[in-house]
Write a protein that holds these residues in place. Structure first.
Motif, mmCIF file in Angstrom:
data_model
loop_
_atom_site.group_PDB
_atom_site.id
_atom_site.type_symbol
_atom_site.label_atom_id
_atom_site.label_comp_id
_atom_site.label_asym_id
_atom_site.label_seq_id
_atom_site.Cartn_x
_atom_site.Cartn_y
_atom_site.Cartn_z
ATOM 1 N N LEU A 70 0.811 -1.212 0.000
ATOM 2 C CA LEU A 70 0.000 0.000 0.000
ATOM 3 C C LEU A 70 0.851 1.272 0.000
ATOM 4 O O LEU A 70 1.876 1.340 0.683
ATOM 5 N N PRO B 285 -3.736 0.883 -2.821
ATOM 6 C CA PRO B 285 -2.963 -0.307 -3.210
ATOM 7 C C PRO B 285 -2.111 0.009 -4.440
ATOM 8 O O PRO B 285 -2.565 0.703 -5.359
ATOM 9 N N TYR C 143 -9.950 -4.258 4.886
ATOM 10 C CA TYR C 143 -10.543 -3.189 4.085
ATOM 11 C C TYR C 143 -10.131 -3.292 2.620
ATOM 12 O O TYR C 143 -10.945 -3.059 1.715
ATOM 13 N N TYR C 144 -8.878 -3.633 2.385
ATOM 14 C CA TYR C 144 -8.370 -3.722 1.020
ATOM 15 C C TYR C 144 -8.382 -5.157 0.480
ATOM 16 O O TYR C 144 -7.772 -5.442 -0.551
#
Length: 221
Positions: free
Chosen positions: A16, A87, A122-123
């Motif tokens: 990230l 990302p 979350y990602y």
């Protein structure tokens, strides 16, 4: 191609781009505690390493004061800035490749454990791994300790089949200290060139996430 069974990724500067949120919280902490402002190039070095180390480096404060700053930073980061991250392009393609080739994936980060878990979910990195370890609140764990937790959890016993992927000296040194291979990435916050990576024991470097796959395909690592 070397037969890796586990690839461990750093978060900041590897999975990230956490620049926006990290800088926002650092600036907030500096202002709240009436510290001297820092130039942007110095502020950017706060992203990735333990936050205590960065405040100590630039302000020369004692351990107690540094911990107070760390708490201010973390409260702000958790409540306002944690999810201000992006990302890196094609990082999910890399993870898909490893998953398709039955190579285990893990995450080892200097972010505090609860923050790391929130980001993982979350990602959607939890689609690829449940093995994630972060830092403790008082920065007692070293990167080698965090990497080793991932290896133990993965049940991999042969360290020669483990690869650490990261963007900084912390990742390179941590990998070397416990005897696993290291691939440095130069698209993050730490390393900027291949020469930066070659200062440490390494088996390859990647200028973009997709280059990680290229290393596997070409048998260069």
């Amino acid at each position: 191609m070397k037969n890796y069974k586990l690839v461990i990724f750093d978060v900041d500067g590897t999975l990230l781009d956490t620049t926006e949120g990290g800088l926002s919280s650092v600036k907030y902490t500096i202002q709240k505690h009436n510290l001297s402002p820092l130039p942007e190039e110095d502020l950017r070095t706060f992203i990735g390493p333990p936050i205590q180390k960065s405040f100590e480096k630039f302000y020369g404060l004692n351990e107690e004061k540094v911990q107070v700053l760390a708490e201010t930073f973390r409260n702000r980061y958790k409540n306002f800035d944690l999810l201000k991250a992006v990302p890196y392009g094609e990082i999910y393609t890399v993870l898909e490749y490893l998953k398709e080739h039955h190579i285990k994936i893990a995450v080892a980060t200097y972010k505090r454990q609860d923050y790391a878990v929130s980001l993982l979910k979350y990602y959607h990195f939890d689609d690829y791994t449940s093995i994630l370890y972060g830092a403790d609140n008082y920065n007692k764990l070293r990167k080698r300790d965090i990497i080793q937790k991932c290896i133990i959890d993965s049940e991999i016993r042969d360290y020669s089949t483990v690869l650490m992927v990261g963007d900084s000296e912390n990742d390179a040194v941590g990998a070397a200290e416990i005897g696993v291979d290291f691939l440095g990435v130069t698209y993050g916050f730490g390393f900027k060139t291949k020469e930066d990576v070659t200062e440490y024991p390494y088996v390859g470097y990647a200028a973009a996430p997709i280059n990680i796959i290229e290393h596997f395909n070409k048998g260069e690592i």
